[in-house]
Motif scaffolding. Sequence first.
Motif, PDB file in Angstrom:
ATOM      1  N   MET A 230       0.841  -1.207   0.000  1.00 46.26           N
ATOM      2  CA  MET A 230       0.000   0.000   0.000  1.00 46.26           C
ATOM      3  C   MET A 230       0.868   1.247   0.000  1.00 46.26           C
ATOM      4  O   MET A 230       1.861   1.326   0.725  1.00 46.26           O
ATOM      5  CB  MET A 230      -0.886  -0.005   1.241  1.00 46.26           C
TER       6      MET A 230
ATOM      7  N   GLU B  99      -2.556   6.264   6.385  1.00 45.22           N
ATOM      8  CA  GLU B  99      -1.610   5.906   7.448  1.00 45.22           C
ATOM      9  C   GLU B  99      -0.999   7.140   8.091  1.00 45.22           C
ATOM     10  O   GLU B  99       0.099   7.065   8.648  1.00 45.22           O
ATOM     11  CB  GLU B  99      -0.553   4.945   6.903  1.00 45.22           C
TER      12      GLU B  99
ATOM     13  N   TYR C   8      -6.684  -4.650   6.322  1.00 47.96           N
ATOM     14  CA  TYR C   8      -6.653  -4.089   4.970  1.00 47.96           C
ATOM     15  C   TYR C   8      -6.734  -5.206   3.937  1.00 47.96           C
ATOM     16  O   TYR C   8      -6.305  -6.348   4.182  1.00 47.96           O
ATOM     17  CB  TYR C   8      -5.441  -3.169   4.736  1.00 47.96           C
TER      18      TYR C   8
ATOM     19  N   ALA D 289      -3.073  -6.728   8.588  1.00 47.66           N
ATOM     20  CA  ALA D 289      -1.955  -7.464   9.119  1.00 47.66           C
ATOM     21  C   ALA D 289      -1.968  -7.282  10.629  1.00 47.66           C
ATOM     22  O   ALA D 289      -2.481  -6.290  11.137  1.00 47.66           O
ATOM     23  CB  ALA D 289      -0.639  -6.909   8.560  1.00 47.66           C
TER      24      ALA D 289
ATOM     25  N   ARG E 118       8.729  -6.247  10.470  1.00 49.57           N
ATOM     26  CA  ARG E 118       8.966  -4.855  10.067  1.00 49.57           C
ATOM     27  C   ARG E 118      10.112  -4.293  10.906  1.00 49.57           C
ATOM     28  O   ARG E 118      10.171  -4.558  12.111  1.00 49.57           O
ATOM     29  CB  ARG E 118       7.727  -4.014  10.309  1.00 49.57           C
TER      30      ARG E 118
ATOM     31  N   ARG F 101       6.393   0.260   8.986  1.00 50.52           N
ATOM     32  CA  ARG F 101       5.236  -0.114   8.151  1.00 50.52           C
ATOM     33  C   ARG F 101       5.308   0.486   6.756  1.00 50.52           C
ATOM     34  O   ARG F 101       4.398   0.266   5.945  1.00 50.52           O
ATOM     35  CB  ARG F 101       3.941   0.403   8.798  1.00 50.52           C
TER      36      ARG F 101
HETATM   37  N1  GLY Z   1       1.931  -0.896   5.899  1.00 51.01           N
HETATM   38  C1  GLY Z   1       1.160  -1.999   6.288  1.00 51.01           C
HETATM   39  C2  GLY Z   1       1.738  -2.884   7.289  1.00 51.01           C
HETATM   40  O1  GLY Z   1       2.859  -2.706   7.731  1.00 51.01           O
HETATM   41  O2  GLY Z   1       1.068  -3.815   7.692  1.00 51.01           O
END
Ligand code: GLY
Length: 363
Positions: free
Chosen positions: A48, A54, A239, A252, A294, A321
């Motif tokens: 995304m 965000e 999402y 997620a 992440r 993210r």
């Molecule tokens: N940017 C979406 C996530 O980290 O789940």
Amino acid sequence: MLSRPDVAVIGAGPVGLAIAWRCAARGLRVAVHDPAPGSGASHVAAGMLAPVAEAYFGERELTGLLTASAARWPAFAAELTEAAGADVGHRTEGTLVVGLTGDDLAEARRLWAYQQRLGLPVTPLRPSQLRDREPALAPRLRGGALAATDHQVDPRRLVPALRTAAERAGAVVVPGLVTRLSDVDAGTVVVAAGCGAAALAGLPVRPVKGQVLRLRAPGGGGPGFRHVIRGYADGERVYLVPRDSGEVVVGATEEERSDTTVVAGAVLRLLRAAVDLVPELAEYDLVETLAGLRPGTPDNAPILGPLPGRPGVIAATGHHRHGIVLTPVTADLVAGLIVDGVADPLLAPFRPDRFGTEENTWN
Ligand code: GLY
């Protein structure tokens, strides 16, 4: 193998490869080190490009960087498609933010009111307007909004395309794990190793686990909706990212953990929220469950710029993210530092030395 490259990039995820591409295209000799290119967070990521949806409370500077990078995406995608001869799945239908219950909608509304105060383009929509745009949405949704400038790209197409573009520009990808910066001999070393930056360069990067599912539309067709959908469903955030191939990425979780186990409860919660928002997803094939890590930082913004006390070492990590959306701006700013010796003012809030010593460890 290059004898002594001008630039050694450690990490062949999207950020590392894009920096390599930009530097090689400017005539530098570039090596990229990675034991398994493209197998990190980007392999799990949904792709995304969502600086609006965000934009969270307390992250104003990060929102500025996300917005600057998202604005570069259309040209970046076009240039990359040309350079690599490959489509990267860049799609511009926009993102629908939806609330299932009254409480969900109230939560979503509070955030989009903040986003509107920042001047970001969010347009509230009634349930009937949402369903006019996406008839696959559940009839009982209480409302939502359109973030028309939040787009998407396919990370699993992006990474090979970046590698091809970098290699065509002359960069060399060197397989193998770099465990010490002193093992790399280059004019400039760029640490783009995601979570690996903690062990490699002592940076305050911690793994933040995300569990993600991939569904596939039955019958070989595309999914029954075109927008990215970000939903609040009975308190769960989810999402849904539809691809032309028929794939839908469902994400997620966000967990302060460093394992990559997929657990049944997380799959259950993600699927329940997804099906509550788009009922037809119950008929899709469940083709993949996966967890990634992440690279989070103490303020969850990236670490960009020269490392203090480490001449010739530049950090480009901690994208948490936002690794995919921040790829173009990170590559441009880091290449600007290396090739032109210019520190763009956009870099200032993300300096590696902004954290106190108490923040420099996460466990
Ligand atoms: N940017 C979406 C996530 O980290 O789940």
